[in-house]
Design a protein around this motif. Sequence first.
Motif: not given
Ligand code: FAD
Length: 413
Positions: A40, A61, A69-70, A74, A76, A205, A367
Amino acid sequence: MPWRLLRFALSRKYPEPRMFGAPRDLKRHYDVVIIGGGGHGVAAAYYLARDHGITDVAVLEKGYLGGGNTGRNTTIIRSNYLTPEGVQFYDASVRIWQQLSEELRLNLFYSTRGHFTLAHTDAAMRTMRWRAEVNKHYGVESEVVDATGVKQACPQIDLSCGGHAPILGALYHAPGAIARHDAVAWGYARGACERGVQIHQQTQVTGIDVAGGRVRAVRTNRGTIETGKVLSAVAGYTPRVTDMVGLRTPIVVHPLQAMVSEPMKPWLDPILVSGSLHVYVSQSARGELVMGASLDPYEVQSTRSTLDFVEGLSAHMLDMFPFLSNVKVMRQWAGMADMTPDFAPIMGRTEVDGFYLDAGWGTWGFKATPISGKTMARTVATDRNDPLITGFSLERFRRYALTGEKGAASVGH
Ligand code: FAD
Ligand code: PYC
């Protein structure tokens, strides 16, 4: 051994080309700071640069790119949601996914499989019909099929599920897909860096300075950055960041576990989800079964794996596929899911000027990566919520105007 590999391995003169640059120094000021180098965060950076010409952007990061979580989900991808807000939003995302490999010039292994949400009760069949109607109304391909339709698409399934919960039918969503999760983060990161964005890994941060109701600066383990705009995209760490600006959200954080089997020859084409059995499964390009279940029932910040999870999930997998009894589980892991009361995200401007939230992605946010990046970029650039995200504002909780998506969550929670 190929000559190129040997050359790169042994000589500093031939560094392997990097996906994206690694700037050494943090600048004292950026126009926009994005907290979180998951899909995201980097997607928002990419669209800020590509669509709005805003390139003085730092993505901070605390670990490594895509390590949250990225890189743990899984994968989907679907748009068969329940609410008009959800269906339109995820449909826009699926449309971007379908051409994203070309856009990012990187093979994301996007694979359209078809997605079945199995129904084992009359009540579940009613929800499937409801979802199918809402989906069709917004032009999303979804239909209710009977048990024979499930068996045709997946002849290996035991429709009686060991006699525990016979399958009555399913919601079938033809566009349902999977993709290679970390490639998505790499592709967006490369595209953002090519346009001037800086990605700083190992940069945490630790605080956000707010004065006169406005964001002024971000404090990190590598120094302070002045900025007027901060986007938080930190999934399971959201409460820690919102605490830094004194913002309250209804988010609670639970672990979500997953596991994969040893690789097998391809046999499972569609993606299957059963809310009653608390199980979902797809087969990856590598041949592994990628499997998951419901959230762990406790609020804790821990990515520890448990034996309980493997036992429970394996038992339910065997209800559907008894022939898998000798297949080995190879790996398991967990991520931290930022859950909202209505199973919809929290996106957009907040009461702190210049502080934008992209959160509440719980178990469903992978997704949404492309469309959240695009809509958050527009929101940050214009300081107005993108029309597609109006159903996801934080203040909906104050108005008790929830966007109830629980009926379309992947498995029972
Ligand atoms: P993230 O990828 O978690 O990125 C957030 C980042 O912020 C992390 O890398 C972290 O290190 C960083 N961060 C945190 N705090 C700080 C800070 N203070 N300073 C600097 N960096 C920081 N969704 C689907 O749509 N389909 C699926 O099949 C699915 N399966 C899933 C299965 C599992 C086991 C899990 C755990 C989640 C699943 N999800 C699924 C949900 C999906 O993974 C997440 O909603 C999505 O990846 C979130 O992306 P993001 O970029 O917001 O967060
Ligand atoms: O949102 O479809 C989904 C999903 C499946 C597994 C976890 N989330």
